[in-house]
Motif scaffolding. Sequence first.
Motif, PDB file in Angstrom:
ATOM      1  N   ALA A 160       2.964  -5.950 -10.623  1.00 56.42           N
ATOM      2  CA  ALA A 160       4.177  -6.501 -10.006  1.00 56.42           C
ATOM      3  C   ALA A 160       3.791  -7.577  -9.003  1.00 56.42           C
ATOM      4  O   ALA A 160       2.630  -7.740  -8.640  1.00 56.42           O
ATOM      5  CB  ALA A 160       4.960  -5.382  -9.324  1.00 56.42           C
ATOM      6  N   LYS A 161       4.775  -8.334  -8.538  1.00 57.67           N
ATOM      7  CA  LYS A 161       4.572  -9.375  -7.532  1.00 57.67           C
ATOM      8  C   LYS A 161       5.456  -9.078  -6.327  1.00 57.67           C
ATOM      9  O   LYS A 161       6.655  -9.258  -6.401  1.00 57.67           O
ATOM     10  CB  LYS A 161       4.930 -10.751  -8.098  1.00 57.67           C
ATOM     11  N   PRO A 162       4.892  -8.609  -5.220  1.00 58.24           N
ATOM     12  CA  PRO A 162       3.483  -8.280  -4.981  1.00 58.24           C
ATOM     13  C   PRO A 162       3.085  -6.984  -5.679  1.00 58.24           C
ATOM     14  O   PRO A 162       3.939  -6.165  -6.032  1.00 58.24           O
ATOM     15  CB  PRO A 162       3.413  -8.128  -3.463  1.00 58.24           C
ATOM     16  N   ALA A 163       1.784  -6.810  -5.862  1.00 58.62           N
ATOM     17  CA  ALA A 163       1.270  -5.599  -6.502  1.00 58.62           C
ATOM     18  C   ALA A 163       1.599  -4.372  -5.655  1.00 58.62           C
ATOM     19  O   ALA A 163       1.595  -4.427  -4.429  1.00 58.62           O
ATOM     20  CB  ALA A 163      -0.233  -5.716  -6.681  1.00 58.62           C
ATOM     21  N   ILE A 164       1.921  -3.272  -6.329  1.00 60.86           N
ATOM     22  CA  ILE A 164       2.206  -1.998  -5.661  1.00 60.86           C
ATOM     23  C   ILE A 164       1.114  -1.009  -6.064  1.00 60.86           C
ATOM     24  O   ILE A 164       0.943  -0.698  -7.240  1.00 60.86           O
ATOM     25  CB  ILE A 164       3.585  -1.456  -6.070  1.00 60.86           C
ATOM     26  N   VAL A 165       0.360  -0.539  -5.083  1.00 61.05           N
ATOM     27  CA  VAL A 165      -0.723   0.416  -5.339  1.00 61.05           C
ATOM     28  C   VAL A 165      -0.233   1.797  -4.943  1.00 61.05           C
ATOM     29  O   VAL A 165       0.194   2.025  -3.806  1.00 61.05           O
ATOM     30  CB  VAL A 165      -1.996   0.055  -4.560  1.00 61.05           C
ATOM     31  N   SER A 166      -0.281   2.721  -5.878  1.00 59.81           N
ATOM     32  CA  SER A 166       0.230   4.078  -5.662  1.00 59.81           C
ATOM     33  C   SER A 166      -0.909   5.076  -5.827  1.00 59.81           C
ATOM     34  O   SER A 166      -2.055   4.698  -6.045  1.00 59.81           O
ATOM     35  CB  SER A 166       1.336   4.384  -6.670  1.00 59.81           C
ATOM     36  N   ARG A 167      -0.584   6.336  -5.725  1.00 57.58           N
ATOM     37  CA  ARG A 167      -1.544   7.376  -6.095  1.00 57.58           C
ATOM     38  C   ARG A 167      -0.883   8.268  -7.141  1.00 57.58           C
ATOM     39  O   ARG A 167       0.349   8.379  -7.192  1.00 57.58           O
ATOM     40  CB  ARG A 167      -2.001   8.169  -4.880  1.00 57.58           C
ATOM     41  N   ILE A 168      -1.687   8.886  -7.995  1.00 61.62           N
ATOM     42  CA  ILE A 168      -1.173   9.710  -9.085  1.00 61.62           C
ATOM     43  C   ILE A 168      -1.517  11.171  -8.818  1.00 61.62           C
ATOM     44  O   ILE A 168      -2.658  11.513  -8.522  1.00 61.62           O
ATOM     45  CB  ILE A 168      -1.752   9.262 -10.441  1.00 61.62           C
ATOM     46  N   GLN A 169      -0.519  12.019  -8.892  1.00 66.56           N
ATOM     47  CA  GLN A 169      -0.707  13.456  -8.782  1.00 66.56           C
ATOM     48  C   GLN A 169      -0.063  14.109 -10.004  1.00 66.56           C
ATOM     49  O   GLN A 169       1.158  14.004 -10.193  1.00 66.56           O
ATOM     50  CB  GLN A 169      -0.061  13.988  -7.496  1.00 66.56           C
ATOM     51  N   GLY A 170      -0.895  14.735 -10.817  1.00 71.39           N
ATOM     52  CA  GLY A 170      -0.368  15.303 -12.054  1.00 71.39           C
ATOM     53  C   GLY A 170       0.130  14.193 -12.951  1.00 71.39           C
ATOM     54  O   GLY A 170      -0.565  13.243 -13.250  1.00 71.39           O
ATOM     55  N   ASN A 214       0.835  -1.199   0.000  1.00 74.72           N
ATOM     56  CA  ASN A 214       0.000   0.000   0.000  1.00 74.72           C
ATOM     57  C   ASN A 214       0.873   1.254   0.000  1.00 74.72           C
ATOM     58  O   ASN A 214       1.382   1.675   1.027  1.00 74.72           O
ATOM     59  CB  ASN A 214      -0.920  -0.013   1.230  1.00 74.72           C
ATOM     60  N   GLY A 215       1.023   1.846  -1.161  1.00 73.98           N
ATOM     61  CA  GLY A 215       1.816   3.067  -1.283  1.00 73.98           C
ATOM     62  C   GLY A 215       0.972   4.325  -1.327  1.00 73.98           C
ATOM     63  O   GLY A 215       1.476   5.397  -1.661  1.00 73.98           O
ATOM     64  N   THR A 216      -0.305   4.222  -0.971  1.00 67.76           N
ATOM     65  CA  THR A 216      -1.203   5.371  -1.050  1.00 67.76           C
ATOM     66  C   THR A 216      -1.099   6.286   0.169  1.00 67.76           C
ATOM     67  O   THR A 216      -1.511   7.437   0.113  1.00 67.76           O
ATOM     68  CB  THR A 216      -2.669   4.920  -1.168  1.00 67.76           C
ATOM     69  N   GLY A 217      -0.609   5.744   1.291  1.00 60.99           N
ATOM     70  CA  GLY A 217      -0.564   6.525   2.523  1.00 60.99           C
ATOM     71  C   GLY A 217      -1.861   6.519   3.292  1.00 60.99           C
ATOM     72  O   GLY A 217      -1.932   7.026   4.411  1.00 60.99           O
ATOM     73  N   THR A 218      -2.919   5.941   2.734  1.00 61.12           N
ATOM     74  CA  THR A 218      -4.203   5.815   3.426  1.00 61.12           C
ATOM     75  C   THR A 218      -4.136   4.605   4.340  1.00 61.12           C
ATOM     76  O   THR A 218      -4.072   3.469   3.862  1.00 61.12           O
ATOM     77  CB  THR A 218      -5.364   5.670   2.425  1.00 61.12           C
ATOM     78  N   VAL A 219      -4.158   4.844   5.646  1.00 65.79           N
ATOM     79  CA  VAL A 219      -3.892   3.771   6.604  1.00 65.79           C
ATOM     80  C   VAL A 219      -5.004   2.731   6.610  1.00 65.79           C
ATOM     81  O   VAL A 219      -4.743   1.528   6.582  1.00 65.79           O
ATOM     82  CB  VAL A 219      -3.704   4.361   8.024  1.00 65.79           C
ATOM     83  N   LEU A 220      -6.252   3.180   6.646  1.00 63.05           N
ATOM     84  CA  LEU A 220      -7.397   2.263   6.666  1.00 63.05           C
ATOM     85  C   LEU A 220      -8.041   2.242   5.286  1.00 63.05           C
ATOM     86  O   LEU A 220      -9.179   2.664   5.109  1.00 63.05           O
ATOM     87  CB  LEU A 220      -8.405   2.699   7.737  1.00 63.05           C
ATOM     88  N   ILE A 261       4.456   7.604  -4.052  1.00 62.83           N
ATOM     89  CA  ILE A 261       4.479   6.583  -3.012  1.00 62.83           C
ATOM     90  C   ILE A 261       4.592   7.284  -1.666  1.00 62.83           C
ATOM     91  O   ILE A 261       5.558   7.995  -1.397  1.00 62.83           O
ATOM     92  CB  ILE A 261       5.663   5.611  -3.201  1.00 62.83           C
ATOM     93  N   ASP A 262       3.567   7.091  -0.830  1.00 66.64           N
ATOM     94  CA  ASP A 262       3.553   7.653   0.517  1.00 66.64           C
ATOM     95  C   ASP A 262       4.045   6.576   1.476  1.00 66.64           C
ATOM     96  O   ASP A 262       3.435   5.515   1.602  1.00 66.64           O
ATOM     97  CB  ASP A 262       2.127   8.089   0.876  1.00 66.64           C
ATOM     98  N   PHE A 263       5.138   6.846   2.163  1.00 67.84           N
ATOM     99  CA  PHE A 263       5.793   5.821   2.978  1.00 67.84           C
ATOM    100  C   PHE A 263       5.172   5.656   4.364  1.00 67.84           C
ATOM    101  O   PHE A 263       5.647   4.825   5.144  1.00 67.84           O
ATOM    102  CB  PHE A 263       7.297   6.114   3.065  1.00 67.84           C
ATOM    103  N   ARG A 264       4.117   6.375   4.651  1.00 69.07           N
ATOM    104  CA  ARG A 264       3.425   6.155   5.921  1.00 69.07           C
ATOM    105  C   ARG A 264       2.907   4.720   6.011  1.00 69.07           C
ATOM    106  O   ARG A 264       2.889   4.123   7.093  1.00 69.07           O
ATOM    107  CB  ARG A 264       2.264   7.143   6.074  1.00 69.07           C
ATOM    108  N   THR A 265       2.488   4.169   4.891  1.00 70.16           N
ATOM    109  CA  THR A 265       1.904   2.829   4.885  1.00 70.16           C
ATOM    110  C   THR A 265       2.837   1.766   4.298  1.00 70.16           C
ATOM    111  O   THR A 265       2.403   0.657   3.988  1.00 70.16           O
ATOM    112  CB  THR A 265       0.576   2.837   4.109  1.00 70.16           C
TER     113      THR A 265
END
Length: 467
Positions: free
Chosen positions: A431-441, A88-94, A446-450
């Motif tokens: 990818a294995k494992p899948a990497i979920v990111s967020r797109i800005q512009g 989870n590279g979105t930074g959204t914890v829940l 990748i938000d490293f909080r999560t």
Amino acid sequence: MKQYLRQLPAVHELQKDPRFGSLKTAFNLNSTQLTEFLQREVGNLRQRMLAEELLIEEAAPDFTGQLFESAETQIRLWQEDRLARVINGTGTVLHTNLGRSRLSDAAIAHAVRTAANYSNLEYRLMEGKRGSRHDIIEELLMEATGAEAAMVVNNNAAAVFLILSALAKQQEVIVSRGQLVEIGGSFRVSSIMEESGAHLVEVGTTNKTHLFDYEQAVGEETAMIMKVHTSNFKMIGFTETVETSELAELTGKHREVVFYEDLGSGALYDFKKHGIGDEPLVREVIESGVDLISFSGDKLLGGPQAGLIAGKKELIDRLKKHQLARVLRVDKMTLAALEETLKSYLGGPEKIAELPTVRDIIRPATDIKIQAQSFISSVQSNSKNYHIELQESTSQIGGGTMPGVEIPTYIAAIAHLSLSADQLSIRLRRAKPAIVSRIQGEQVCIDFRTIDHSEMEELLAGFLASE
């Protein structure tokens, strides 16, 4: 195209091909399973040819080879886990779409032990008699919340449904118009109330409800006043709501009326002392005088999916005896994970810090910055195809919790030299494992909080493989 249809091999011919046996061995399939895959691929190829969707440039195309290749691809997809691990590279914890709370190591270990062995799920070892699964976590939940009694069902929506069905069926339930919320999956308080058989009585207006609105609505048919904590949205401006303590005092004058508060998220840890949100503590709500509360196990609590109900013993006992309690009960692995989660809260600050949800929410931005810098340095050392920079940003709590609350964080903002942000994000998800990111512009962020430190090598490998 029709001349090529006659060249399609029959399935019994494919079964004689040496590759048939090779695929069976490689993927541990029996003949029937592999034959079904090949039949589907032959059918798909025939349909594409009839629809003229297939471009054939060779005079004698190798249909047999194509069929075995496509069958192998489909077999690999079929054998992959449907429920797959994700970074989870979105930074959204829940993140609701990504499974919400991650369990603590202790909770995982206890759930695994319980799954692998017999247990005293409904058996009293000291007496040698049948027991109740309600007993397993009730004492812990009582201690954590300060309630007289407690029980667990399979999610908070189930808790709402059980409470309304058991305590207010064919009677009136008073709710403020400003609290008739809808959460994910079109779950509406008004709809669940209708399904439960309770009769909704709306009071106040969307933005303002006063104590006298409730007072005027209480009548002979009133079974309950229900307060819904609006944890999935925030209303600002010209607004007013009635405090829990005021409603408790009102229902105290009408002893036949139950005061129930649906907390939604439900926090046992005080995030407010970190300047994060204004979620009330479950214990504080109990002390305000409610008769019953319910909240989720996999949101701010940081445990497994569950609906936790706490409050007065007489009401909890009625809920336990209701027929729906069996329908909505949780399994042994949920109870095991929930038990360890509650023990963490009762074990003091060090134990609470072991809960990934709490840890990630209160994690200092300075720590996240160091982790992000380490990743950026690793990418730059191993690839020339990425332009990557460190940026300040904000994380969200997610899961319909603490709306509008943003926590300072650091992200790696990444642009590929030849791929668009959308194209890169697709490669990362594959990818294995899948990497979920967020797109800005035009950057993948990748938000490293999560991102757990144990995931850093896999995160780097996923980016290098996506070049």
